[in-house]
Write an enzyme that holds these catalytic residues in place. Structure first.
Site, PDB file in Angstrom:
ATOM      1  N   GLU A 175     -11.448  11.942   8.661  1.00  0.00           N
ATOM      2  CA  GLU A 175     -11.207  13.563   9.009  1.00  0.00           C
ATOM      3  C   GLU A 175     -10.137  13.795  10.033  1.00  0.00           C
ATOM      4  O   GLU A 175      -9.315  14.945   9.824  1.00  0.00           O
ATOM      5  CB  GLU A 175     -12.655  14.088   9.425  1.00  0.00           C
ATOM      6  CG  GLU A 175     -13.605  13.917   8.577  1.00  0.00           C
ATOM      7  CD  GLU A 175     -14.533  12.543   8.416  1.00  0.00           C
ATOM      8  OE1 GLU A 175     -15.642  12.493   7.857  1.00  0.00           O
ATOM      9  OE2 GLU A 175     -13.780  11.690   8.797  1.00  0.00           O
ATOM     10  N   SER A 209      10.631   1.226   0.715  1.00  0.00           N
ATOM     11  CA  SER A 209       9.487   2.193   0.292  1.00  0.00           C
ATOM     12  C   SER A 209      10.582   3.449   0.229  1.00  0.00           C
ATOM     13  O   SER A 209      11.121   3.950   1.258  1.00  0.00           O
ATOM     14  CB  SER A 209       8.440   2.412   0.915  1.00  0.00           C
ATOM     15  OG  SER A 209       8.636   2.457   2.194  1.00  0.00           O
ATOM     16  N   GLU A 221       9.196   1.310  -4.516  1.00  0.00           N
ATOM     17  CA  GLU A 221       7.742   0.764  -4.435  1.00  0.00           C
ATOM     18  C   GLU A 221       6.625   1.930  -4.810  1.00  0.00           C
ATOM     19  O   GLU A 221       5.639   1.941  -3.984  1.00  0.00           O
ATOM     20  CB  GLU A 221       7.537   0.293  -3.076  1.00  0.00           C
ATOM     21  CG  GLU A 221       8.570  -0.642  -2.713  1.00  0.00           C
ATOM     22  CD  GLU A 221       8.451  -1.211  -1.166  1.00  0.00           C
ATOM     23  OE1 GLU A 221       7.365  -1.053  -0.340  1.00  0.00           O
ATOM     24  OE2 GLU A 221       9.277  -1.820  -0.598  1.00  0.00           O
ATOM     25  N   CYS A 245      -3.237   5.445   8.770  1.00  0.00           N
ATOM     26  CA  CYS A 245      -4.352   4.399   8.799  1.00  0.00           C
ATOM     27  C   CYS A 245      -3.805   3.542   7.699  1.00  0.00           C
ATOM     28  O   CYS A 245      -3.229   3.862   6.497  1.00  0.00           O
ATOM     29  CB  CYS A 245      -5.528   5.267   8.312  1.00  0.00           C
ATOM     30  SG  CYS A 245      -5.833   6.494   9.341  1.00  0.00           S
ATOM     31  N   TRP A 258      -2.269  -8.740   8.661  1.00  0.00           N
ATOM     32  CA  TRP A 258      -2.423  -7.471   8.281  1.00  0.00           C
ATOM     33  C   TRP A 258      -3.844  -7.403   7.296  1.00  0.00           C
ATOM     34  O   TRP A 258      -4.050  -6.389   6.464  1.00  0.00           O
ATOM     35  CB  TRP A 258      -1.185  -6.431   7.722  1.00  0.00           C
ATOM     36  CG  TRP A 258      -0.652  -6.068   8.742  1.00  0.00           C
ATOM     37  CD1 TRP A 258      -0.673  -6.182   9.998  1.00  0.00           C
ATOM     38  CD2 TRP A 258       0.776  -5.204   8.488  1.00  0.00           C
ATOM     39  NE1 TRP A 258       0.438  -5.695  10.524  1.00  0.00           N
ATOM     40  CE2 TRP A 258       1.404  -5.039   9.852  1.00  0.00           C
ATOM     41  CE3 TRP A 258       1.416  -4.803   7.520  1.00  0.00           C
ATOM     42  CZ2 TRP A 258       2.438  -4.568   9.888  1.00  0.00           C
ATOM     43  CZ3 TRP A 258       2.566  -4.159   7.588  1.00  0.00           C
ATOM     44  CH2 TRP A 258       3.092  -3.877   8.973  1.00  0.00           C
ATOM     45  N   ASP A 313       9.430  -9.151   3.518  1.00  0.00           N
ATOM     46  CA  ASP A 313       9.104  -8.400   4.913  1.00  0.00           C
ATOM     47  C   ASP A 313       8.145  -9.248   5.705  1.00  0.00           C
ATOM     48  O   ASP A 313       7.125  -9.767   5.172  1.00  0.00           O
ATOM     49  CB  ASP A 313       8.556  -6.986   4.484  1.00  0.00           C
ATOM     50  CG  ASP A 313       9.513  -6.059   4.061  1.00  0.00           C
ATOM     51  OD1 ASP A 313      10.737  -6.426   4.081  1.00  0.00           O
ATOM     52  OD2 ASP A 313       9.193  -5.255   3.539  1.00  0.00           O
ATOM     53  N   GLU A 350       2.863 -10.040  15.571  1.00  0.00           N
ATOM     54  CA  GLU A 350       1.475  -9.695  15.993  1.00  0.00           C
ATOM     55  C   GLU A 350       0.572 -10.623  16.355  1.00  0.00           C
ATOM     56  O   GLU A 350      -0.459 -10.363  17.254  1.00  0.00           O
ATOM     57  CB  GLU A 350       0.825  -9.074  14.548  1.00  0.00           C
ATOM     58  CG  GLU A 350      -0.145  -8.015  14.947  1.00  0.00           C
ATOM     59  CD  GLU A 350      -0.370  -6.949  13.866  1.00  0.00           C
ATOM     60  OE1 GLU A 350      -1.355  -6.881  13.208  1.00  0.00           O
ATOM     61  OE2 GLU A 350       0.726  -6.372  13.631  1.00  0.00           O
ATOM     62  N   HIS A 406       9.879   7.265  11.877  1.00  0.00           N
ATOM     63  CA  HIS A 406       8.173   7.727  12.131  1.00  0.00           C
ATOM     64  C   HIS A 406       8.520   9.123  12.784  1.00  0.00           C
ATOM     65  O   HIS A 406       7.456   9.681  12.959  1.00  0.00           O
ATOM     66  CB  HIS A 406       7.930   7.010  13.349  1.00  0.00           C
ATOM     67  CG  HIS A 406       7.920   5.271  12.863  1.00  0.00           C
ATOM     68  ND1 HIS A 406       9.054   4.535  13.047  1.00  0.00           N
ATOM     69  CD2 HIS A 406       7.184   4.657  12.022  1.00  0.00           C
ATOM     70  CE1 HIS A 406       8.652   3.274  12.542  1.00  0.00           C
ATOM     71  NE2 HIS A 406       7.588   3.372  11.816  1.00  0.00           N
TER      72      HIS A 406
END
EC number: 2.1.1.14
Length: 754
Positions: free
Chosen positions: A16, A432, A483, A515, A560, A598, A604, A694
């Site tokens: 939401e 993409s 993509e 998200c 991920w 990629d 990470e 971004h």
């Protein structure tokens, strides 16, 4: 025995918050409507946590974009360029997160970095004027009072002064020195105001303490807190750590004036050993992080109770806690109607983790063996099959040469130059292209079996045609197919590999309104059929120019996804690497000349302590990438892409990945990476990313020309590629086309000068 959580997901059960903010960004709702939606979500979350029987309920863990930015804004750590826009507080906040281009000015967004070893990204606060640092915000107080109105005595949560100070990018040493004093005074004022409100507990998050701490770091931490804790009065302070253990400072913390210490017993390898060696302070409460805040598997109560019993030898003052914030896991399993119950029973998302804390509290507070314990142990019986003997045999048969590409990089570069015939400063994109509503609805209709496979394919082929045409008209040198068949660069591959499970609603915040829905690695991984081959062949048939094959690397797929806990990360990654290797060889055999693999998330899972980097991660992560591409011919050019991270300290290891070209997300960090690339004589060809995707702003030809010149001043012209810093999926076509036209124009302008 009481229980607690560090913080809760803020996006809402059905994202939401994401939709409310995006509506505001598109001018489809007012500020008041956005703030009301946010407040409604907070209230819903508090009531849910209260209903679940949690004793220490957090407040101020909610954010409209990022909690590090929230802390910076609370203390007026805002760069002058944003102040000069003269926007109201909310729009100034969003200008820092997304950049701003409008009648009030043109500024880029703050840099974005990975939050420690997670897939969450925080915004790096910038401080060019320390004079203005002061407690000017009121979010922490407002949200505490909101919870109070519901009858909830919450525990406000805030990033601690040491971690916040370490994360800020200061203009210079003079600014940093003044900021230290100003920030300390601001935190003291915060303590005073919380005391006025009669707040019982304040949680200060200090995750920076789990890094390797220098003597200077420890001295700075002590300097801050010796002064700060003298001002706590009636306020109780919980020092909360996560993502590791406190081995460099633990004995000192036992002697400090903190009222409670929050330790991580999931990723904190030495947390228990530290208590066994040094004990625990009688005047403090131990917040024991034993519910995994980063993975989705159900807690084994037998293991948790065994840990608690061991801890009780050293202290009876224990609060059951999560190992870190729950924003790293999805909201609830109650929205998963498609997953078989034999799997679903073994998952615990954020809401289910509240139940686990409630259960453990009840079990520990009851004398006889509780039925809750027996029910939990039953979960782990009759688990669905995870093993695949063929995969095990293939791993066992691997030889040393399977991890090495021949001939050498230098030899390959000459062969590829002759074979590919690309101009100087070749232009390309990362992969993409924008995914408009019709692309998403076409994919959803196919998933829901409302359209045929043929209709789905024909729609995507039309989109690919348009994408190729756009790129040819713009004048890019190396093209991509866009993509359109992919929802997410990891989920798409997981869906086409054996061994993965998928959720319907397992969304997790990556940054701001972005998200992701991480797949779950359940069993041994293998490829049963080609995944991208048909799309790549079709795209290449449309153009005389080279169209890159686009794959996601094994380390990123692992990092991920929610990983298995029954085998090592190394073994899981090698399984994925073999599956992607099969795809690479199929693409090469089909005539695809450039294949991009990629590894956006390579950094990470890099351990936070440098001493563990190689033995616990790089020694298997880099070879896993080599395994993917070691079988290709010398003339096939292998690209990789990395984003959102700092790489300067692992560039030699990245060079050892032996790709032919690597693109970095470097534009948000002002290309600071280039000096290190130059210093270590980085051999791989490089596309540092000339603008930030971004942000919705369109960079001008002049701005891009200056950036390209900056790159040319640091690196040889033969080594440079020109590209945006990341994929273009989240942007609008008008922004993308305008930006790429300017990119090509700027490149052509610079080529003429060379």
């Amino acid at each position: 025995m009481k229980n607690s959580i560090i913080s809760y997901p803020r996006i809402g059960a059905n994202r939401e918050l994401k939709f409310a903010i995006e509506k505001y960004f598109k001018n489809q709702s007012s500020k008041e409507e956005l703030l009301k939606s946010a407040k409604d979500l907070r209230i819903r979350h508090w009531q849910e946590i209260q209903k679940a029987g949690i004793d220490f309920i957090p407040s101020n863990d909610f954010s409209l974009y990022d909690n590090v930015l929230d802390a910076a804004v609370l203390f007026n750590i805002v760069h002058t360029k944003y102040k000069n826009l003269n926007l109201d507080a909310l729009d100034e906040y969003f200008a820092q997160s997304r950049g701003y281009q409008g009648e009030n000015g043109d500024v880029t967004a703050l840099a974005m970095k990975k939050w420690f070893n997670t897939n969450y990204h925080y915004l790096v606060p910038e401080c060019d004027n320390a004079d203005i640092i002061a407690l000017t915000g009121d979010k922490i107080f407002k949200e505490y009072l909101e919870a109070k109105e519901l009858g909830i005595e919450s525990k406000p949560v805030l990033i601690g002064i040491f971690t916040l100070f370490k994360l800020i990018a200061f203009k210079d040493e003079k600014t940093q020195k003044l900021a230290k004093e100003k920030l300390l005074n601001a935190y003291i004022e915060l303590f005073d105001k919380l005391n006025e409100l009669k707040v019982t507990w304040l949680e200060l998050d200090e995750p920076y303490l789990v890094y390797d701490l220098s003597k200077e770091d420890i001295a700075l931490f002590e300097e801050f807190y010796q002064e700060l804790l003298n001002h706590k009065k009636d306020l109780k302070i919980l020092l909360q750590s996560y993502f590791g253990d406190l081995r460099d400072i633990y004995p000192k913390l036992l002697e400090s004036k903190f009222d409670a210490l929050g330790l991580d017993f999931i990723e904190g390898k030495q947390s228990l050993a530290l208590i066994q060696k040094y004990g625990f302070a009688k005047d403090k409460i131990l917040f024991a992080g034993l519910i995994n805040g980063k993975n989705i598997y159900a807690n084994d109560y037998a293991k948790s109770l065994k840990l608690i019993k061991e801890l009780q030898k050293y202290t009876q003052n224990i609060v059951l806690n999560t190992s870190c914030s729950l924003l790293h896991v999805p909201y609830s399993t109650e929205f998963e109607s498609k997953l078989d119950s034999s799997y679903l029973k073994l998952f615990a998302f954020a809401k289910e983790k509240l139940q686990e804390l409630k259960d453990l509290k009840e079990i520990l507070n009851s004398s006889e063996e509780n039925p809750l314990f027996r029910a939990n142990q039953e979960l782990f019986k009759n688990i669905p099959e995870r093993l695949d003997e063929k995969v095990k045999a293939r791993l066992k048969a691997l030889k040393k040469e399977d991890f090495t590409r021949t001939p050498s990089f230098k030899e390959r570069a000459l062969i590829q130059k002759e074979f590919l015939k690309l101009p100087l400063l070749p232009t390309t994109t990362i992969g993409s292209f924008p995914q408009s509503a019709d692309v998403r609805s076409n994919r959803l209709a196919f998933k829901q079996e409302k359209i045929s496979a043929q209709n789905y394919t024909e729609f995507n082929q039309q989109k690919i045609k348009e994408c190729i045409q756009i790129q040819e008209e713009i004048g890019l040198d190396v093209l991509v197919h866009g993509e359109f068949e992919r929802n997410d660069m990891v989920e798409y591959f997981g869906e086409n590999l054996k061994g993965f499970l998928f959720t319907q609603n397992g969304w997790v915040q990556s940054y701001g309104t972005r998200c992701v829905k991480p797949p779950v690695i359940w069993g041994d991984v293998s490829r049963t059929k080609p995944i991208t081959l048909a799309w790549s062949k079709f795209a290449q048939s449309l153009s005389q120019k080279i169209v890159k094959g686009m794959l996601t690397g094994p380390v990123t797929i692992l990092n991920w996804s929610f990983p298995r806990e029954d085998i090592s990360l190394k073994e899981s990654t090698e399984q994925i690497a073999l599956a992607i290797r099969d795809e690479v060889l199929d693409l090469e055999n089909a005539g695809i000349k450039i294949i991009q693999i990629d590894e956006a998330a390579l950094r990470e899972k890099l351990p936070l302590r440098k001493s563990d980097w190689h033995s616990e991660y790089l020694d298997w992560a880099i070879p896993a990438f080599n395994l993917v591409h070691s079988g290709v011919k010398a003339k096939t050019q292998i690209h990789t892409h990395m984003c959102y991270s700092e790489f300067s300290d692992i560039l030699k290891e990245i060079d050892a990945m032996d790709a032919d070209v690597i693109s970095f997300e470097a534009s948000r960090s002002n290309l600071s990476l280039l000096d290190t690339l130059k210093a270590i004589r980085f051999k791989t060809e490089v596309g540092p990313g000339v603008y930030d995707i971004h942000s919705p702003r369109v960079p001008s030809v002049e701005e891009l020309s200056l950036t390209i010149e900056k790159i040319l001043n640091k690196l040889p012209k033969e080594q440079i590629w020109i590209n945006p810093d990341c994929g273009l999926k989240t942007r609008a076509y008008e922004e993308v086309i305008a930006s790429l036209k300017n990119l090509v124009t700027a490149t052509q302008k610079i080529r003429e000068q060379l």
